[in-house]
Design an enzyme around this catalytic site. Structure first.
Site, PDB file in Angstrom:
ATOM      1  N   LYS A  76       1.252  -1.300   0.521  1.00 51.15           N
ATOM      2  CA  LYS A  76       0.088   0.457   0.246  1.00 51.15           C
ATOM      3  C   LYS A  76       0.874   0.897   0.052  1.00 51.15           C
ATOM      4  O   LYS A  76       2.512   1.340   0.578  1.00 51.15           O
ATOM      5  CB  LYS A  76      -0.627   0.158   1.167  1.00 51.15           C
ATOM      6  CG  LYS A  76      -1.636  -1.157   1.950  1.00 51.15           C
ATOM      7  CD  LYS A  76      -2.459  -1.877  -0.251  1.00 51.15           C
ATOM      8  CE  LYS A  76      -3.263  -2.558   0.574  1.00 51.15           C
ATOM      9  NZ  LYS A  76      -3.338  -3.929  -0.871  1.00 51.15           N
TER      10      LYS A  76
HETATM   11  C1  LIG Z   1      -8.913  -5.014  -1.643  1.00 55.47           C
HETATM   12  C2  LIG Z   1      -8.308  -5.215  -0.326  1.00 55.47           C
HETATM   13  N1  LIG Z   1      -8.919  -5.550   0.802  1.00 55.47           N
HETATM   14  C3  LIG Z   1      -8.447  -6.374   1.598  1.00 55.47           C
HETATM   15  C4  LIG Z   1      -6.794  -6.477   2.450  1.00 55.47           C
HETATM   16  C5  LIG Z   1      -6.767  -7.246   3.381  1.00 55.47           C
HETATM   17  O1  LIG Z   1      -5.952  -6.365   3.520  1.00 55.47           O
HETATM   18  P1  LIG Z   1      -4.380  -7.007   4.483  1.00 55.47           P
HETATM   19  O2  LIG Z   1      -3.425  -7.583   4.012  1.00 55.47           O
HETATM   20  O3  LIG Z   1      -3.800  -5.609   5.240  1.00 55.47           O
HETATM   21  O4  LIG Z   1      -5.427  -7.702   5.812  1.00 55.47           O
HETATM   22  C6  LIG Z   1      -6.277  -6.169   0.765  1.00 55.47           C
HETATM   23  C7  LIG Z   1      -5.004  -6.305   0.570  1.00 55.47           C
HETATM   24  O5  LIG Z   1      -3.646  -6.664   0.178  1.00 55.47           O
HETATM   25  C8  LIG Z   1      -6.921  -5.706  -0.637  1.00 55.47           C
HETATM   26  O6  LIG Z   1      -6.490  -5.030  -1.180  1.00 55.47           O
END
Ligand SMILES: Cc1ncc(COP(=O)(O)O)c(C=O)c1O
Length: 381
Positions: free
Chosen positions: A184
């Site tokens: 991110k």
């Molecule tokens: C659209 C979306 N939702 C949820 C997530 C989950 O994020 P995290 O890795 O912080 O759990 C991601 C991670 O790539 C994502 O791109």
């Protein structure tokens, strides 16, 4: 191509300030959620124009808390875009609820409002618009289509700093959830943030992330009555962010707008210099909002492209340029296919985005020469 480079799809951008920020928690010995997390939360809430921000261990756990706070459970349906990271749908299943997929638009990669109306049933409790790759979903169209009692949980995992018609991502629904994974724009290694303007939901999220405790660790530690253990009225989890992450997050947040501006400039250059490749569609800056450019995801038109997307990805890899499909069509993944009896053609937009999307490198450590190298390689096809 002259010199051979190695260009990652994404690279986190951290430096001396983040390194220095770690000193205080390390020296003080306060490592779990404490003053640094509190400062990060406060600054994040201000930047995104929301009343409450609660730091957690990831967007996945943040989404889990959001649904738990909304008391989503068996018998409830949650509408999820079919083209998103698998975690968006997994979290619905964690709660015992049923994910109901909705198709996406091939241009924005976000929820297709035209497909939404027929997915709503009397059991629909929540919809999760995903602001994929940093572009806010059309929240107004979503709102106009659903019943007013259906809650909106924004999956803003990719959207720190994004905006839609004058409001920030995270302030568009009942709850918003962000990710600080290293792919991110800003990162804390792993990490997430849950935002809301609702006092009660914020209180529930804060309790649920700390085992359901009615008193935080910090209050308990510094409070006047050492015999006091918290009461536990809710079945909670340990989803607390560490103060080491909070310290890094605070510094990263201070760089968010600079990072997005740099990314927006690179995105504009890609658009301009790739515009005549008719087989490659590049993402647009929204007319009425701010793209956060977490990723630059193109669409390779199979009818006109000189080679298949996968062939091109392999060729770019050989040139040292890493690319990825934008994300996956969750309804085509093994678990969902089998459990819910889904076919690729059930959501043709998501199917096509899965097959034809291609993220090309975009991050804050890329130089202008790196970008020239990527552009030249694409133009050679
Ligand atoms: C659209 C979306 N939702 C949820 C997530 C989950 O994020 P995290 O890795 O912080 O759990 C991601 C991670 O790539 C994502 O791109």
């Amino acid at each position: 191509m002259a010199d051979r480079r190695q260009i990652q799809i994404a690279t986190p951008s951290l430096g001396e300030e983040e390194w220095q920020a770690l000193r205080e928690p390390i020296q003080s010995g306060w490592l779990t959620q404490g003053p640094k997390v509190a400062a990060f939360e406060k600054a994040f809430a201000v930047r995104h124009g929301v009343k409450h921000a609660s730091a957690v261990t990831s967007a996945t756990t943040g989404l889990h808390l959001a649904f738990t706070a909304l008391e989503i459970g068996p018998g409830d349906e949650v509408i999820v875009p079919a083209f998103t990271w698998v975690a968006t749908a997994n979290v619905v299943v964690y709660c015992g609820a049923t994910p109901v997929f909705v198709d996406v638009d091939r241009v924005t990669f976000n929820i297709d409002p035209k497909d939404l109306a027929r997915r709503v049933t009397p059991r629909t409790k929540v919809i999760i618009p995903v602001h994929l790759f940093g572009l806010c979903a059309d929240i107004d169209a979503v709102r106009a289509t659903i019943r007013p009692d259906i809650k909106i949980v924004e999956d803003a995992a990719c959207a720190a700093g994004a905006a839609w018609r004058g409001r920030s991502a995270g302030a568009l629904g009942d709850l918003g959830v962000f990710s600080f994974h290293p792919r991110k724009s800003i990162t804390t290694g792993e990490g997430g943030m849950v935002t809301t303007n609702d006092d009660k939901l914020a209180e529930r999220v804060k309790m649920l992330r700390n085992h359901g405790a009615s008193v935080s660790e910090e209050e308990r530690h510094h409070g006047p009555r050492p015999y006091l253990l918290p009461d536990f009225d809710l079945l909670g989890f340990n989803y607390r962010m560490t103060d080491l992450q909070g310290a890094v997050g605070l510094v990263q947040l201070g760089k968010l707008d600079k990072f997005i501006d740099e990314r927006a400039r690179m995105a504009a250059r890609y658009r301009k210099e790739l515009a005549d490749l008719k087989w490659l569609r590049t993402p647009e800056e929204p007319m009425d909002g701010r793209h956060a450019w977490q990723a630059f995801v193109t669409y390779v038109d199979p009818a006109t492209a000189p080679r298949s997307r996968n062939d091109m990805m392999e060729a770019l890899q050989q040139h040292g340029i890493s690319t990825r499909p934008g994300t996956h069509a969750v309804h085509m993944l093994g678990y969902y296919r089998k459990r819910y009896g889904l076919q690729p053609d059930d959501f043709p937009g998501a199917r096509d985005c899965d097959r034809h999307s291609m993220a090309i490198p975009l991050h804050n450590r890329m130089s202008a020469e790196d970008q020239t190298y990527v552009i030249d390689a694409l133009r050679e096809f």
